[in-house]
Write an enzyme that holds these catalytic residues in place. Sequence first.
Site, PDB file in Angstrom:
ATOM      1  N   HIS A 118     -10.047  -6.285  -2.119  1.00 14.13           N
ATOM      2  CA  HIS A 118     -11.263  -6.504  -1.236  1.00 14.13           C
ATOM      3  C   HIS A 118     -12.418  -5.495  -1.914  1.00 14.13           C
ATOM      4  O   HIS A 118     -11.685  -4.611  -2.063  1.00 14.13           O
ATOM      5  CB  HIS A 118     -10.802  -5.149  -0.521  1.00 14.13           C
ATOM      6  CG  HIS A 118      -9.696  -6.246   0.591  1.00 14.13           C
ATOM      7  ND1 HIS A 118      -9.947  -7.202   1.033  1.00 14.13           N
ATOM      8  CD2 HIS A 118      -8.448  -6.418   0.521  1.00 14.13           C
ATOM      9  CE1 HIS A 118      -9.247  -7.615   1.679  1.00 14.13           C
ATOM     10  NE2 HIS A 118      -8.121  -6.816   1.380  1.00 14.13           N
ATOM     11  N   ASN A 157       2.681  -5.300  -2.756  1.00 10.70           N
ATOM     12  CA  ASN A 157       1.089  -5.224  -2.718  1.00 10.70           C
ATOM     13  C   ASN A 157       0.107  -4.028  -2.015  1.00 10.70           C
ATOM     14  O   ASN A 157       0.693  -3.544  -1.809  1.00 10.70           O
ATOM     15  CB  ASN A 157       0.510  -6.690  -1.381  1.00 10.70           C
ATOM     16  CG  ASN A 157      -0.979  -7.023  -1.548  1.00 10.70           C
ATOM     17  OD1 ASN A 157      -1.297  -7.442  -2.162  1.00 10.70           O
ATOM     18  ND2 ASN A 157      -1.196  -7.281   0.240  1.00 10.70           N
ATOM     19  N   GLU A 185       0.477  -1.454  -0.145  1.00  9.11           N
ATOM     20  CA  GLU A 185       0.090   0.137   0.472  1.00  9.11           C
ATOM     21  C   GLU A 185       0.572   1.252  -0.034  1.00  9.11           C
ATOM     22  O   GLU A 185       0.670   2.162   0.670  1.00  9.11           O
ATOM     23  CB  GLU A 185      -1.580   0.302   0.856  1.00  9.11           C
ATOM     24  CG  GLU A 185      -1.817  -1.440   1.316  1.00  9.11           C
ATOM     25  CD  GLU A 185      -2.736  -1.126   2.420  1.00  9.11           C
ATOM     26  OE1 GLU A 185      -2.853  -0.509   2.735  1.00  9.11           O
ATOM     27  OE2 GLU A 185      -3.893  -1.972   2.416  1.00  9.11           O
ATOM     28  N   ASP A 225     -12.206 -11.232  -0.805  1.00  3.06           N
ATOM     29  CA  ASP A 225     -13.387 -11.007  -0.321  1.00  3.06           C
ATOM     30  C   ASP A 225     -14.325  -9.806  -1.152  1.00  3.06           C
ATOM     31  O   ASP A 225     -14.480  -9.171  -0.923  1.00  3.06           O
ATOM     32  CB  ASP A 225     -13.155 -10.600   1.450  1.00  3.06           C
ATOM     33  CG  ASP A 225     -12.284  -9.123   2.520  1.00  3.06           C
ATOM     34  OD1 ASP A 225     -12.425  -8.590   1.052  1.00  3.06           O
ATOM     35  OD2 ASP A 225     -11.844  -9.312   3.149  1.00  3.06           O
ATOM     36  N   GLU A 261      -6.108 -11.080  -1.426  1.00  2.00           N
ATOM     37  CA  GLU A 261      -6.481 -10.641  -0.090  1.00  2.00           C
ATOM     38  C   GLU A 261      -8.008 -10.841  -0.833  1.00  2.00           C
ATOM     39  O   GLU A 261      -9.087  -9.383   0.211  1.00  2.00           O
ATOM     40  CB  GLU A 261      -6.766  -9.179   0.313  1.00  2.00           C
ATOM     41  CG  GLU A 261      -4.565  -9.426   0.642  1.00  2.00           C
ATOM     42  CD  GLU A 261      -4.331  -8.213   1.780  1.00  2.00           C
ATOM     43  OE1 GLU A 261      -5.313  -7.183   1.899  1.00  2.00           O
ATOM     44  OE2 GLU A 261      -3.213  -7.838   1.946  1.00  2.00           O
TER      45      GLU A 261
HETATM   46  C1  XIL Z   1      -6.489  -6.499   8.317  1.00  4.80           C
HETATM   47  C2  XIL Z   1      -6.704  -7.634   9.284  1.00  4.80           C
HETATM   48  O1  XIL Z   1      -7.205  -8.378   8.279  1.00  4.80           O
HETATM   49  C3  XIL Z   1      -7.183  -7.259  10.668  1.00  4.80           C
HETATM   50  O2  XIL Z   1      -6.589  -8.491  11.779  1.00  4.80           O
HETATM   51  C4  XIL Z   1      -5.930  -6.517  11.237  1.00  4.80           C
HETATM   52  O3  XIL Z   1      -6.963  -5.575  11.765  1.00  4.80           O
HETATM   53  C5  XIL Z   1      -5.631  -5.014  10.019  1.00  4.80           C
HETATM   54  O4  XIL Z   1      -5.484  -5.185   8.780  1.00  4.80           O
HETATM   55  N1  XIL Z   1      -5.215  -4.649   3.362  1.00  4.80           N
HETATM   56  C6  XIL Z   1      -4.377  -5.715   4.308  1.00  4.80           C
HETATM   57  C7  XIL Z   1      -3.750  -6.142   5.622  1.00  4.80           C
HETATM   58  O5  XIL Z   1      -2.988  -5.612   3.475  1.00  4.80           O
HETATM   59  O6  XIL Z   1      -2.775  -6.655   5.986  1.00  4.80           O
HETATM   60  C8  XIL Z   1      -5.155  -5.490   6.187  1.00  4.80           C
HETATM   61  O7  XIL Z   1      -5.625  -7.201   7.541  1.00  4.80           O
HETATM   62  C9  XIL Z   1      -6.118  -5.784   4.948  1.00  4.80           C
HETATM   63  C10 XIL Z   1      -6.546  -4.688   4.347  1.00  4.80           C
END
Ligand code: XIL
Length: 491
Positions: free
Chosen positions: A212, A176, A135, A244, A242
């Site tokens: 996401h 990422n 990020e 969802d 990641e």
């Molecule tokens: C999130 C986790 O899922 C949570 O449990 C934590 O509190 C915060 O981080 N992008 C990412 C991940 O790269 O590391 C994040 O994970 C979600 C968004």
Amino acid sequence: GDVPIDTSTLRGAAASTGRWLGAAVNTGALSDDPDYVALLVSEFGAITPENATKWGPLQPDAETWDFTVADSMVDLAELHDMRVKGHTLVWHNQLPDFISESMDPADLRSAMQAHFETTLSHFGTQIADWDVVNEALLSDGSMRESVFLSALGEDYVSEAFTMAAEYAPDARLFYNDYGIEGYNDKSTATVALVTDLIADGAPIHGVGLQMHLTHGYAPTRDELKDNIDRLWALGTVAHISEMDVQIRHLQGPESERLLAQAMTYYDITAACVESEGCEQMSFWGFTDRYSWIDTAYGADDPLLYDDDLVAKPARTAVHQALLGEPMTGCEDSRLTNGDFESGLDDWISWGGSLSTVSDPVYAGGSAVRSSERTAEWQGPVQSVLDRIGDGLLYEGTAWVRVGNASEAEVKMTLQWIDDAGEHWVPLNWVTATDEDWTELSGVVNFSDTRTTGEVVDAHLYIEGPDAGVDIYADDVSLHPVCPDTSVPVSR
Ligand code: XIL
């Protein structure tokens, strides 16, 4: 190895295309929930520690290291032949407190050096892939403010990759980010960043597209494939890292909301398996029992298995897309008795009179006739309120003809009532005759109700001709439009 691939599992189905399929692992569930662990190891061939390999959890203060949780994940992975992706060496979140915003360049560099060296030497080849930088970009494509940017300048990304390769020479190294799945300023900036890194000689192997998603805001399958292609053209692979899919804003019955979600999962999986450059697909968890979305955004059901660890339509859809099978669950009619073989059932008419007839029929033994019509909107009507949902494209089909007129226009219409009032959206209309049956079919996007409040009523209408003209209809159906069947390319 010699063991045949079991394609009934997600990991096996993915392996049959030459890809890895993974999930983020929740720390608490790993130690307290044996059913969770059993499902994880049977269905997934790769893991990413959800939090356990972030800088803060690994090194809470300058002198203290804690590898306990991460080690238990890596051990589990080794036992079950799963690939591990470390996440993430450099990120502006979940940093230890001793990394302060105002650190000077030399102190930050030596803290990074110690963090990379200790972490990467500890895991060695047990962690095959690392997210090196997470990020770093903003949605307009500029670099995000962080201690790394302010102390080290834009070159911190390149420095981090070079440093990671020094301590993990065999690992594959990833950039990422979120919001870089489709074509936009941020994904174009990512391509530019990767191009610059390669030109600098920085060792980058791939890019993770976090994915996401919120249902209705996903990139299209073609857009995602094109975006993966442009990374592949640079010599880097893409991971869906990641995924969802949030659905709490969708209206309609749960079955339709879960079907809408499953279609998004199908399309994204299809884009991956149709792309040579997509080598891994991972979800941010796998069961709705544990998802960061609930805490970060609101109670939701964004994953592949429900709270009871039962497979959802999304799991079936991912599995089908991996195997190149058509998606199921979208082809069934949402209407009751559309062929009128058992009488009228749930069909009604607001005015006029509705009956079944045995002549004429299009197919089977009976059709419906709407007669004594006193207004053009009268005809066979069925409530679909509890059978259609937000975010889905529906196709309607029917065979129609008219009586008491040689020809007339017949329409199929979706009507619904929400906070903004009553809506009438035609699927299509045709000129029907009194001599033969004409096919009437069209699609309607039942969506965007999120801006107009709760839907309190919804009906499908066959209507249109002037008062006095009879309508005949047969084989009426309304069903969600399935995504195109995936065509996996093996790697
Ligand atoms: C999130 C986790 O899922 C949570 O449990 C934590 O509190 C915060 O981080 N992008 C990412 C991940 O790269 O590391 C994040 O994970 C979600 C968004």
